[in-house]
Design a protein around this motif. Structure first.
Motif: not given
Length: 163
Positions: A37-38, A41, A45, A61, A65
């Motif tokens: 998930e990091t 993200k 971006k 980040i 989360l």
């Protein structure tokens, strides 16, 4: 400062980030999920980034989360605890369960965004069913103050519904 592609960021820091997250969760599978998930993200971006410290960027980040993960787990546990004290448990689907938890998280976020007095007034009106006059007497404030805070709270609710 060097421009770093997502591929190089991933290959150079994936293992470190996953270990960092795992040390905070003590759960390998969740650490793997949050690591991915990091990087998602980061991908959302933009493809290339300039940093002085990629580890600081990634951990920042991931920290967000982790906060979301722990908040969700706390709300979910509270919901499950509340279900256990109900006289008869109704079977719900995984999708319904997920929607209920998401709704509870949105409500928690909305309540957290309110002032202490606004939250108190909103809960007294909505959960206890008190009139503005009763709330004013209980909190020792004017009905106008109660109305003002309640309107702000309801406005936040409406904005949440529109999202």
């Amino acid at each position: 400062m060097a421009v770093q592609t997502l591929e190089s960021l991933y290959s150079e820091h994936h293992h470190w980030l996953q270990s960092w997250i795992r040390s905070r969760l003590n759960n390998v599978e969740q650490a793997q999920d949050l690591t991915q998930e990091t990087f998602i993200k980061v991908l959302i971006k933009g493809r290339e980034h300039e940093f002085n410290s990629p580890k600081a960027y990634l951990s920042s980040i991931a920290r967000g989360l982790l906060v979301d993960f722990f908040r969700r787990r706390t709300v979910e546990q509270a919901y499950l605890d509340a279900l256990q004290v109900q006289p008869e448990q109704h079977s719900i689907s995984a999708e319904q369960h997920h929607l209920i938890i998401d709704t509870l998280l949105q409500i928690e976020k909305m309540l957290d965004a309110m002032s202490e007095r606004g939250r108190q007034i909103f809960l007294l009106a909505q959960l206890d069913g008190l009139s503005f006059a009763e709330i004013g007497r209980q909190l020792n404030v004017s009905v106008t103050t109660v109305r003002k805070h309640f309107i702000r709270a309801m406005t936040q609710c409406l904005l949440l519904i529109e999202d």
